[in-house]
Write an enzyme that holds these catalytic residues in place. Structure first.
Site, PDB file in Angstrom:
ATOM      1  N   TYR A 167       6.562   5.217  -5.502  1.00 39.96           N
ATOM      2  CA  TYR A 167       8.203   4.902  -4.445  1.00 39.96           C
ATOM      3  C   TYR A 167       9.135   5.591  -4.804  1.00 39.96           C
ATOM      4  CZ  TYR A 167       4.991   1.998  -1.297  1.00 39.96           C
ATOM      5  OH  TYR A 167       3.032   1.361  -0.890  1.00 39.96           O
ATOM      6  N   HIS A 202       1.801   8.102   1.998  1.00 43.65           N
ATOM      7  CA  HIS A 202       2.903   8.349   3.432  1.00 43.65           C
ATOM      8  C   HIS A 202       4.240   8.378   3.447  1.00 43.65           C
ATOM      9  CE1 HIS A 202       3.434   4.295   2.515  1.00 43.65           C
ATOM     10  NE2 HIS A 202       4.486   4.552   2.848  1.00 43.65           N
ATOM     11  N   HIS A 348      -1.845  -1.179  11.787  1.00 41.06           N
ATOM     12  CA  HIS A 348      -0.744  -0.881  10.464  1.00 41.06           C
ATOM     13  C   HIS A 348      -2.273  -2.262  10.123  1.00 41.06           C
ATOM     14  CE1 HIS A 348       0.799  -0.798   7.052  1.00 41.06           C
ATOM     15  NE2 HIS A 348       1.173  -1.989   6.969  1.00 41.06           N
ATOM     16  N   HIS A 350      -3.979  -3.986   5.843  1.00 39.53           N
ATOM     17  CA  HIS A 350      -4.313  -3.611   4.759  1.00 39.53           C
ATOM     18  C   HIS A 350      -5.684  -4.089   4.187  1.00 39.53           C
ATOM     19  CE1 HIS A 350      -0.032  -5.471   3.349  1.00 39.53           C
ATOM     20  NE2 HIS A 350       0.022  -3.792   4.723  1.00 39.53           N
ATOM     21  N   MET A 423      -1.834  -8.103   6.731  1.00 41.89           N
ATOM     22  CA  MET A 423      -1.324  -7.864   8.081  1.00 41.89           C
ATOM     23  C   MET A 423      -1.706  -7.537   9.682  1.00 41.89           C
ATOM     24  SD  MET A 423       2.256  -5.363   6.884  1.00 41.89           S
ATOM     25  CE  MET A 423       2.568  -6.557   5.539  1.00 41.89           C
TER      26      MET A 423
END
Ligand code: NAG
Ligand code: NAG
Ligand code: NAG
Ligand code: NAG
Ligand code: NAG
Ligand code: NAG
Length: 536
Positions: A167, A202, A348, A350, A423
């Site tokens: 990240y 992303h 969204h 996982h 999620m």
């Protein structure tokens, strides 16, 4: 080695695939396969034999054995030395064929160096290619209006580390022109450095609403990253691999800048480098088109679905476990008089959730379903455009429903933030902007604790997670949990952007009665009983 492209024809309910490659003749067979989530066994395919220039409709069974369908539904249209194209109906009504659905479909791209009847033989090279997206294409070209300009928030020739997951954060001050007066974002695009399309999984663009920020570029978890950057969490844009630009409708813009607007934004790039290749350089980032000529409506982003947390968790070894998060009437009563208009939505989840969709209920009746994805992959998330915008009124109920497959998991999948947790949410892009930034639910805690007590877990000091792990998840207990999720009262998060809740709710946003709906017949795309398919 090949470029594969496709063109749906909604009138004819067919899709045309085109293969193009200078090396087309280097293999024996080219195979385009279809299955629910890219599984190779029990999959459907069209197979092109390079030598004979014939196309076959075939099937791979659960033992990876390949065979030809008795009904042939792949139709060759053109062949050259470097390309071929063929057409197939969305639904062929052959139960050995996959029915191509609106939204995401997962493809298998494969080739074979020899003629073989064994799909798992070393002659076959196959991989999943996510995201055959079948939705009408909307215009998303950059607007051309007087006075507009582009803000670039990019990495500066960053060296991509030889790590699988990185990240990378870039904190940047906005241009003075934007800070001097309020502007509207009209278009937003993830400008990925050419050649790095495989690398950028992303990227997110955040505003830093508070704090004395400073510019920074480096690892997001770098100790040298200013601690104030924690505040950079208000989402302005989120774009995943393969996704196009965000074009705001002509009457809408996302507010940015002006008096009192904290001047800093942050880009978070997620690099996915599974081969751990060293020496790659990346300058990807966001290009944001803004205009000082304000449009009539401010846009907002709202999160709906299931509250992040362990209250709604998923038992292991389930082929099909369903749960929903609600934006109840108690919260939509806070919407403006004329309601809100949703012009984009994005699901969204996982790793465990496989099928996701949103529903809209009015007066207890389902009036609309939007953004259904029966082939969800966390590697292929996309914004779905709603044209015309979907009007959600005061007193309506929205639900986000998610179906999990935990057959390969040996432990409870807890709700939560980590990639191993789950999620079930949806982001709505809408106008006019409201105070509400989050409208999510979970099963009421009291009810859940009572449920665990009935299951023999009486130790009051245990957390919800510990209780979930302590239950033996046999069929009966799973059924009882499903019933609980489908009927029990709800906790509702109806939060404003500053994280505060609305005062004066009769039960303080907990123990809200589970919404009740009446189901009637409504149009289906395909009558499953009359036209069977592999993915039924
Ligand atoms: C696919 O093959 C695996 C074994 O490799 C097997 O466990 C599984 O059941 C098969 N899938 C289906 C849908 O039959
Ligand atoms: C296609 O390949 C064949 C065999 O290699 C060759 O004879 C023919 O000239 C090629 N056609 C074109 C248009 O290149
Ligand atoms: C298919 O190929 C795999 C890998 O070589 C092998 O393990 C398997 O036994 C083969 N199956 C059949 C039916 O020949
Ligand atoms: C994309 O970024 C490059 C620099 O990385 C820039 O030259 C180019 O103009 C950008 N494209 C758009 C459409 O803004
Ligand atoms: C429910 O329990 C969770 C812990 O799992 C806690 O974070 C949350 O605040 C509780 N909610 C209410 C409304 O009590
Ligand atoms: C309402 O709940 C919140 C947390 O869920 C709590 O902080 C607050 O004190 C509660 N208010 C009342 C009036 O019970």
């Amino acid at each position: 080695q090949v470029d594969v492209s496709w063109q749906p024809d909604y009138e004819q309910q067919t899709i045309r695939f085109h293969y193009e490659s200078a090396d087309l003749a280097n293999v024996k067979w080219w195979i385009l396969g279809f299955s629910d989530h890219g599984e190779f066994n029990v999959s459907d395919h069209c197979l092109f034999d390079v030598e004979t220039r014939q196309l076959w409709d075939g099937f791979v069974n659960s033992r990876f054995e390949m065979s030809r369908d008795r009904q042939q539904d792949c139709h060759l249209e053109a062949v050259t030395n470097t390309s071929f194209s063929f057409r197939r109906k969305f639904a062929t009504c052959d139960p050995k064929d996959y029915a191509i659905e609106v939204g995401t479909n997962q493809l298998i791209l494969a080739c074979s160096s020899t003629a073989t009847a064994n799909f798992s033989s070393p002659a076959v090279t196959a991989q999943i290619a996510y995201g055959l997206l079948i939705v009408p294409k909307h215009d998303d070209a950059m607007p051309e209006e007087p006075d507009q300009f582009t803000i670039h928030v990019h990495a500066d020739r960053a060296k991509v580390p030889a790590e699988v997951t990185t990240y990378w954060c870039i904190i940047q001050r906005l241009p003075e022109a934007v800070l001097n007066r309020k502007h509207h974002v009209t278009w937003l695009w993830s400008n990925v450095t050419k050649g790095n399309e495989h690398l950028v999984h992303h990227m997110m663009l955040f505003h830093c609403p508070t704090g004395n920020q400073q510019e920074f570029e480096g690892y997001c978890n770098d100790p040298a990253k200013p601690p104030e950057a924690k505040a950079c969490s208000k989402v302005i844009g989120a774009i995943s691999m393969g996704e196009g630009p965000v074009l705001y409708p002509p009457e809408v813009g996302l507010p940015i800048g002006g008096a009192g607007y904290n001047p800093y934004v942050m880009v978070e790039l997620h690099w996915n480098n599974p081969a751990k290749r060293a020496g790659q350089v990346d300058s990807s980032g966001f290009d944001v088109v803004v205009t000082p000529n304000l449009r009539p409506n401010d846009a907002g982003i709202m999160e709906i679905g299931v509250i992040y947390g362990d209250a709604n968790s998923i038992p292991p070894h389930q082929a099909h476990f369903e749960m929903s998060g609600y934006c109840t009437a108690d919260c939509t009563e806070k919407f403006p008089e004329e309601g809100i208009n949703v012009f984009y939505s994005q699901l969204h989840a996982h790793l465990a959730f496989r099928k996701l969709w949103n529903s809209l209920y009015r007066d207890g009746v389902k009036v609309s379903e939007f953004n259904r994805d029966n082939h969800y992959s966390p590697h292929w998330q996309h914004l779905l455009s709603h044209e015309p915008a979907l009007n959600v009124r005061r007193g309506d109920v929205m639900a986000t429903t998610c179906i999990a497959d935990t057959r390969k998991m040996n432990n409870v999948v807890l709700g939560g933030y980590g990639i191993e947790d789950e999620m079930c949410i949806s982001y709505l892009y809408y106008y006019p902007a409201t105070d509400i930034e989050m409208c999510k639910s979970a099963v009421s805690n009291e009810t859940l604790h009572r449920f665990f007590k009935q299951k023999g877990i009486k130790d009051g000091s245990m957390t919800i997670s510990q209780k979930y792990k302590a239950v033996e998840w046999d069929d009966e207990n799973v059924r009882d949990l499903s019933e609980l999720f489908a009927t029990a009262p709800l906790n509702q998060h109806c939060y404003r952007s500053d994280g505060s809740t609305f005062p004066g709710h009769p039960t303080n946003w907990s123990r809200i009665e589970h919404p009740h709906f009446t189901y009637g017949a409504y149009d289906k795309m395909r009558a499953r009983e009359e036209c069977q398919a592999l993915n039924d």
